[in-house]
Design a protein around this motif. Structure first.
Motif, PDB file in Angstrom:
ATOM      1  N   PRO A  39      -7.439 -55.480 -18.305  1.00  0.00           N
ATOM      2  CA  PRO A  39      -8.432 -56.054 -18.936  1.00  0.00           C
ATOM      3  C   PRO A  39      -8.086 -56.502 -20.583  1.00  0.00           C
ATOM      4  O   PRO A  39      -7.339 -55.691 -21.004  1.00  0.00           O
ATOM      5  CB  PRO A  39      -9.771 -55.019 -18.847  1.00  0.00           C
ATOM      6  N   ASP A  40      -8.792 -57.517 -21.112  1.00  0.00           N
ATOM      7  CA  ASP A  40      -8.533 -57.919 -22.365  1.00  0.00           C
ATOM      8  C   ASP A  40      -7.251 -57.907 -22.759  1.00  0.00           C
ATOM      9  O   ASP A  40      -6.732 -57.659 -23.893  1.00  0.00           O
ATOM     10  CB  ASP A  40      -9.393 -56.663 -23.165  1.00  0.00           C
ATOM     11  N   TYR A  41      -6.542 -58.568 -21.921  1.00  0.00           N
ATOM     12  CA  TYR A  41      -5.001 -59.129 -22.217  1.00  0.00           C
ATOM     13  C   TYR A  41      -4.986 -60.571 -21.880  1.00  0.00           C
ATOM     14  O   TYR A  41      -5.167 -60.751 -20.790  1.00  0.00           O
ATOM     15  CB  TYR A  41      -4.005 -58.008 -21.581  1.00  0.00           C
ATOM     16  N   PRO A  42      -4.447 -61.430 -22.824  1.00  0.00           N
ATOM     17  CA  PRO A  42      -3.727 -61.054 -23.958  1.00  0.00           C
ATOM     18  C   PRO A  42      -5.186 -61.184 -25.139  1.00  0.00           C
ATOM     19  O   PRO A  42      -4.542 -60.921 -26.232  1.00  0.00           O
ATOM     20  CB  PRO A  42      -2.780 -62.401 -24.279  1.00  0.00           C
ATOM     21  N   LYS A  43      -6.206 -61.473 -24.769  1.00  0.00           N
ATOM     22  CA  LYS A  43      -7.362 -61.309 -25.885  1.00  0.00           C
ATOM     23  C   LYS A  43      -8.486 -60.790 -25.060  1.00  0.00           C
ATOM     24  O   LYS A  43      -8.684 -60.943 -23.546  1.00  0.00           O
ATOM     25  CB  LYS A  43      -7.530 -62.691 -26.374  1.00  0.00           C
ATOM     26  N   PRO A  44      -9.711 -60.350 -25.757  1.00  0.00           N
ATOM     27  CA  PRO A  44     -10.702 -59.903 -25.314  1.00  0.00           C
ATOM     28  C   PRO A  44     -11.570 -60.930 -24.194  1.00  0.00           C
ATOM     29  O   PRO A  44     -11.345 -61.893 -24.345  1.00  0.00           O
ATOM     30  CB  PRO A  44     -11.439 -59.715 -26.505  1.00  0.00           C
ATOM     31  N   GLY A  45     -11.922 -60.534 -22.979  1.00  0.00           N
ATOM     32  CA  GLY A  45     -12.614 -61.208 -22.046  1.00  0.00           C
ATOM     33  C   GLY A  45     -11.632 -61.903 -20.917  1.00  0.00           C
ATOM     34  O   GLY A  45     -12.166 -62.267 -19.921  1.00  0.00           O
ATOM     35  N   ILE A  46     -10.309 -61.607 -21.095  1.00  0.00           N
ATOM     36  CA  ILE A  46      -9.471 -62.089 -20.297  1.00  0.00           C
ATOM     37  C   ILE A  46      -9.064 -61.009 -19.527  1.00  0.00           C
ATOM     38  O   ILE A  46      -8.551 -59.903 -19.934  1.00  0.00           O
ATOM     39  CB  ILE A  46      -8.349 -62.616 -20.967  1.00  0.00           C
ATOM     40  N   ILE A  47      -9.028 -60.973 -18.044  1.00  0.00           N
ATOM     41  CA  ILE A  47      -8.352 -60.205 -17.169  1.00  0.00           C
ATOM     42  C   ILE A  47      -6.850 -60.852 -16.584  1.00  0.00           C
ATOM     43  O   ILE A  47      -6.864 -61.670 -16.011  1.00  0.00           O
ATOM     44  CB  ILE A  47      -9.033 -59.966 -15.858  1.00  0.00           C
ATOM     45  N   PHE A  48      -5.722 -60.155 -17.220  1.00  0.00           N
ATOM     46  CA  PHE A  48      -4.595 -60.482 -16.795  1.00  0.00           C
ATOM     47  C   PHE A  48      -4.150 -60.100 -15.487  1.00  0.00           C
ATOM     48  O   PHE A  48      -4.275 -58.702 -15.227  1.00  0.00           O
ATOM     49  CB  PHE A  48      -3.412 -60.012 -17.939  1.00  0.00           C
ATOM     50  N   ARG A  49      -3.622 -60.723 -14.610  1.00  0.00           N
ATOM     51  CA  ARG A  49      -3.238 -60.351 -13.431  1.00  0.00           C
ATOM     52  C   ARG A  49      -1.650 -60.327 -13.343  1.00  0.00           C
ATOM     53  O   ARG A  49      -0.889 -61.321 -13.385  1.00  0.00           O
ATOM     54  CB  ARG A  49      -3.557 -61.632 -12.009  1.00  0.00           C
ATOM     55  N   ASP A  50      -1.419 -58.980 -13.256  1.00  0.00           N
ATOM     56  CA  ASP A  50       0.105 -58.542 -13.308  1.00  0.00           C
ATOM     57  C   ASP A  50       0.539 -58.566 -12.029  1.00  0.00           C
ATOM     58  O   ASP A  50       0.352 -57.403 -11.361  1.00  0.00           O
ATOM     59  CB  ASP A  50       0.041 -57.184 -14.117  1.00  0.00           C
ATOM     60  N   ILE A  51       1.464 -59.435 -11.708  1.00  0.00           N
ATOM     61  CA  ILE A  51       2.252 -59.003 -10.457  1.00  0.00           C
ATOM     62  C   ILE A  51       3.534 -58.447 -10.219  1.00  0.00           C
ATOM     63  O   ILE A  51       3.859 -58.309  -9.337  1.00  0.00           O
ATOM     64  CB  ILE A  51       2.612 -60.800  -9.964  1.00  0.00           C
ATOM     65  N   THR A  52       3.762 -57.799 -11.560  1.00  0.00           N
ATOM     66  CA  THR A  52       4.907 -57.089 -11.492  1.00  0.00           C
ATOM     67  C   THR A  52       4.738 -55.721 -10.412  1.00  0.00           C
ATOM     68  O   THR A  52       5.673 -55.190  -9.836  1.00  0.00           O
ATOM     69  CB  THR A  52       5.443 -56.397 -12.859  1.00  0.00           C
ATOM     70  N   THR A  53       3.593 -55.201 -10.237  1.00  0.00           N
ATOM     71  CA  THR A  53       3.392 -54.375  -9.313  1.00  0.00           C
ATOM     72  C   THR A  53       3.516 -54.639  -7.845  1.00  0.00           C
ATOM     73  O   THR A  53       4.013 -54.109  -6.873  1.00  0.00           O
ATOM     74  CB  THR A  53       1.830 -53.562  -9.480  1.00  0.00           C
ATOM     75  N   LEU A  54       3.168 -56.042  -7.558  1.00  0.00           N
ATOM     76  CA  LEU A  54       3.357 -56.456  -6.308  1.00  0.00           C
ATOM     77  C   LEU A  54       4.900 -56.396  -6.023  1.00  0.00           C
ATOM     78  O   LEU A  54       5.498 -56.280  -5.144  1.00  0.00           O
ATOM     79  CB  LEU A  54       2.796 -57.837  -6.099  1.00  0.00           C
ATOM     80  N   LEU A  55       5.646 -57.087  -6.958  1.00  0.00           N
ATOM     81  CA  LEU A  55       7.123 -57.383  -6.930  1.00  0.00           C
ATOM     82  C   LEU A  55       7.773 -56.025  -6.721  1.00  0.00           C
ATOM     83  O   LEU A  55       8.710 -55.903  -6.186  1.00  0.00           O
ATOM     84  CB  LEU A  55       7.659 -58.152  -8.174  1.00  0.00           C
ATOM     85  N   GLY A  56       7.399 -54.838  -7.402  1.00  0.00           N
ATOM     86  CA  GLY A  56       7.673 -53.531  -7.191  1.00  0.00           C
ATOM     87  C   GLY A  56       7.355 -52.854  -5.814  1.00  0.00           C
ATOM     88  O   GLY A  56       8.259 -51.742  -5.374  1.00  0.00           O
ATOM     89  N   ASN A  57       6.548 -53.528  -5.009  1.00  0.00           N
ATOM     90  CA  ASN A  57       6.207 -53.027  -3.466  1.00  0.00           C
ATOM     91  C   ASN A  57       7.060 -53.590  -2.636  1.00  0.00           C
ATOM     92  O   ASN A  57       6.736 -54.858  -2.388  1.00  0.00           O
ATOM     93  CB  ASN A  57       4.746 -53.120  -3.451  1.00  0.00           C
ATOM     94  N   ALA A  58       7.943 -53.320  -2.016  1.00  0.00           N
ATOM     95  CA  ALA A  58       8.885 -53.936  -1.140  1.00  0.00           C
ATOM     96  C   ALA A  58       8.125 -54.606  -0.042  1.00  0.00           C
ATOM     97  O   ALA A  58       8.528 -55.691   0.177  1.00  0.00           O
ATOM     98  CB  ALA A  58      10.120 -53.153  -0.727  1.00  0.00           C
ATOM     99  N   ARG A  59       7.274 -53.927   0.572  1.00  0.00           N
ATOM    100  CA  ARG A  59       6.575 -54.725   1.565  1.00  0.00           C
ATOM    101  C   ARG A  59       5.414 -55.877   1.259  1.00  0.00           C
ATOM    102  O   ARG A  59       5.730 -56.600   1.785  1.00  0.00           O
ATOM    103  CB  ARG A  59       5.353 -53.763   2.444  1.00  0.00           C
ATOM    104  N   ALA A  60       5.050 -55.536   0.052  1.00  0.00           N
ATOM    105  CA  ALA A  60       4.341 -56.752  -0.496  1.00  0.00           C
ATOM    106  C   ALA A  60       4.812 -57.952  -1.125  1.00  0.00           C
ATOM    107  O   ALA A  60       4.649 -59.032  -0.659  1.00  0.00           O
ATOM    108  CB  ALA A  60       3.454 -56.188  -1.666  1.00  0.00           C
ATOM    109  N   PHE A  61       6.063 -57.580  -1.646  1.00  0.00           N
ATOM    110  CA  PHE A  61       6.968 -58.717  -2.143  1.00  0.00           C
ATOM    111  C   PHE A  61       7.633 -59.521  -0.799  1.00  0.00           C
ATOM    112  O   PHE A  61       7.474 -60.653  -1.048  1.00  0.00           O
ATOM    113  CB  PHE A  61       8.125 -58.250  -2.901  1.00  0.00           C
ATOM    114  N   ARG A  62       8.009 -58.823   0.344  1.00  0.00           N
ATOM    115  CA  ARG A  62       8.543 -59.670   1.312  1.00  0.00           C
ATOM    116  C   ARG A  62       7.341 -60.066   2.155  1.00  0.00           C
ATOM    117  O   ARG A  62       7.635 -61.632   2.457  1.00  0.00           O
ATOM    118  CB  ARG A  62       9.082 -58.425   2.408  1.00  0.00           C
ATOM    119  N   ARG A  63       6.229 -59.841   2.127  1.00  0.00           N
ATOM    120  CA  ARG A  63       5.060 -60.396   2.768  1.00  0.00           C
ATOM    121  C   ARG A  63       4.830 -61.705   1.933  1.00  0.00           C
ATOM    122  O   ARG A  63       4.263 -62.744   2.405  1.00  0.00           O
ATOM    123  CB  ARG A  63       3.825 -59.536   3.109  1.00  0.00           C
ATOM    124  N   THR A  64       4.695 -61.397   0.775  1.00  0.00           N
ATOM    125  CA  THR A  64       4.585 -62.866  -0.346  1.00  0.00           C
ATOM    126  C   THR A  64       5.509 -63.733  -0.014  1.00  0.00           C
ATOM    127  O   THR A  64       5.130 -64.933   0.272  1.00  0.00           O
ATOM    128  CB  THR A  64       4.430 -62.235  -1.802  1.00  0.00           C
TER     129      THR A  64
END
Length: 175
Positions: A11-36
């Motif tokens: 939340p609030d990244y890069p500015k207030p009111g924005i919700i940043f969707r960070d895919i690095t957690t998806l990339l770090g999950n082997a099953r999720a990355f493969r399925r993607t």
């Protein structure tokens, strides 16, 4: 597995009111990355795609994996001044100002079938510029593929208005 659950919301990244969707957690999950990657590739498996163009920087990660699966070449689309050889470029508008992307002049040959790949489609400025750049080089843009769509920002619709097929795997409401 729900792919949306593997994406971190900041939340609030890069500015207030924005919700940043960070895919690095998806990339770090082997099953999720493969399925993607499998889901992004699926409509074109067994077909003829010559090149996959990835938009800097997360599009490089995804695009490289998609290109590998499709036995296609990979084309990096970068911010101006980052590529070492002769380039072609496209200027596009930002919320406050302009930016420019480029690719090597010889990266896409006329008639080559191209997929455009990036992690997220928001306002569509960069993706639209990339689509225009691919077409300017004579590439046949088959589709633009993204993990995440933020439909409220209209980027996917902007691409569709350019007659670009859009494939997204997850949609999040809001910005």
């Amino acid at each position: 597995m729900n792919l949306a659950d593997t994406i971190r919301a900041i939340p609030d990244y890069p500015k207030p009111g924005i919700i940043f969707r960070d895919i690095t957690t998806l990339l770090g999950n082997a099953r999720a990355f493969r399925r993607t990657v499998d889901e992004l590739v699926q409509p074109w498996a067994g077909g003829k795609i010559d090149k996959v163009a990835g938009i800097e920087a997360r599009g490089f990660i995804l695009g490289g994996a998609v290109a590998h699966q499709l036995s296609a070449g990979f084309v990096p689309i970068r911010k101006k001044g980052k590529l070492p050889h002769e380039t072609v470029s496209m200027v596009y508008s930002l919320e406050y100002g302009v930016d420019e992307i480029e690719m090597h002049k010889d990266a896409i040959l006329p008639g080559e079938r191209v997929l455009l790949v990036d992690d997220l489609i928001a306002t569509g400025g960069t993706a639209s510029a990339a689509a225009k750049l691919i077409r300017q080089m004579g590439g046949e843009l088959e589709a633009a593929c993204f993990i995440v769509d933020l439909p409220a920002l209209g980027g996917a619709d902007k691409l569709r208005a350019l007659n670009v097929a859009v494939r997204t795997l997850i949609a999040f409401e809001g910005e």
